[in-house]
Scaffold this active site. Sequence first.
Site, short mmCIF file in Angstrom:
data_model
loop_
_atom_site.label_atom_id
_atom_site.label_comp_id
_atom_site.label_asym_id
_atom_site.label_seq_id
_atom_site.Cartn_x
_atom_site.Cartn_y
_atom_site.Cartn_z
CG ASP A 81 -39.05 -74.31 21.52
OD1 ASP A 81 -38.68 -75.43 21.07
OD2 ASP A 81 -38.86 -73.24 20.91
CG ASP A 170 -45.02 -77.80 16.46
OD1 ASP A 170 -44.99 -77.28 15.33
OD2 ASP A 170 -44.11 -78.51 16.91
CD GLU A 172 -42.76 -78.28 13.19
OE1 GLU A 172 -41.78 -78.32 12.41
OE2 GLU A 172 -42.67 -78.12 14.43
#
Length: 556
Positions: A81, A170, A172
């Site tokens: 990624d 994503d 986080e």
Amino acid sequence: MGSTLPADTLRKLKNAQGPFGAHLGQGLKRLKEGLSATVSAPTGTGSPVSNPVLMTRATAVLPAVSAAPTAWMAPGVQGLDVSGWQGSVDWQSQWNQGARFAYTKATEGTTYISSAFGSQYTGAADVGMIRGAYHFALPSESSGADQARFFVSNGGGWSPDGVTLPPLLDIEYNPYSSLGDTCYNMSAGQMVGWIQDFVNTMVALTGRLPAIYTTTDWWSQCTGNSAAFGADPLHIASYSTSVGPMPNGWNSYNVWQYSSAGPFVGDSDAFNGSSSDLASFATNDVPAAAAEQIQAAVTADPGLGSATSPIICGLAGGGCYQIFEGGVIHWSPATGAHITDGAINTAWAAQGWENGGLGYPTSNEIGGLKDGGVYQNFQGGVIHWSPATGAHITDGAINTAWAAQGWENGGLGYPTSNEIGGLKDGGVYQNFQGGVIHWSPATGAHITRAAIDAAWAGLDWENGFLGYPTSNEIGGLKDGGVYQSFQGGVIYWSAGSGAHSNAGAIRTAYASQGWENGLLGYPTTNEYASGGGVAQDYQGGRITWSGTAGTAIAYK
């Protein structure tokens, strides 16, 4: 769509994002280095930050892309990624090292678009990789729905073309001190609600559940260890040679981000499965024809509203379905894509969807019938609905018999029940507004109604001596009369005599004098016991029968 942050906070956020913003695993990497996952935004200019996660636009320096020192690879299909921090990637080199898929950063919050996304996304595909886009969530910056829309509008879409991975969220550690603590100053309930808002909107926009990137530690801290998202693919971050425990709600992972230090550029990932499994993951096991035809059905009927599920396949005959606010679309290779909703959908569901006798729909709902009715065709029959009768299935010989008398426009009107079985000799029947259709293997399907049906019922239907009907009503008799044949006899009706059965030796005698055209006319009673035998009265006399005397006719 847009940020809901106060102007000063938004200014600080944009300053901290710089040209590259945050990226997958940035918090975990800092934690592994013994640092805080959240970095305060720089207040001035000067040398670049040694770990360039956050910096001002003035101090941002693009790091050189070079081979990373770590050689160990987690089990599975290899991938990577990347984000703006990696800039221009030598994708052929990554392919030669063994990478077969890639996630590239597209967006962050509702104010940041990666300038590297287009070239990275295209470059990965050009060398043969399956690629996908990811969105770095800033949950306190704006709603989940707004960020999903921003993501999809700037590269985060999906199609089952075999080269596109599911959109990736994503979610986080908060990298920006201006947005609060590691959980963005949000409660677990607020965080779960935000994620659900994002997921629901992604499904509505793309027809697919997004994958979720997170760590087990952050998930426990910030969602209260929610188990609500186990249906979403999991992209787990764990920089170790073992993946460790899963976040609550998942028993396994789809992708493991196992290193931020090689062997690949950016972060190194492994897909949990084979190359063919990865290909299926990309398409969501959705045939291209299914996706195309479902989308065409959506375009043709805006009333369906937004999708509330992804396209789900694995049904009988290779079928798929997708749920929308206003109905469901089912697709199969044999039937194409058709919409079911409301009472017809409920009736179809009650008989087992595509696994029942009806199979898949072969048309959408069709209106314009008598009294506001509608119908829908299926592989194995038809469902008709009207305001007065509700939705009922007709199929096989009974449907053919109903059709022959003019469907709902005939004397039977609409069905008021489905087919009902359990009758003598394997028979079935179905009720209609204006009568009943009975079917048996020996007699086929025939209609009974009105006075003849009542007379047959009085003789215990098919269980009596008449058995099943062997014809429909037959008219054209004297004085407007009609009759219907049964296995064990006949029922006659006329306005002057009512409906009565006629069978056996008495019927033979009745026939010998010319049926209703003879002097006896029509029967006015059923057979009844008389002396040592039976008798039946007629408009013009009586017929008697006994075992010793046989039959005799007495005229009035």
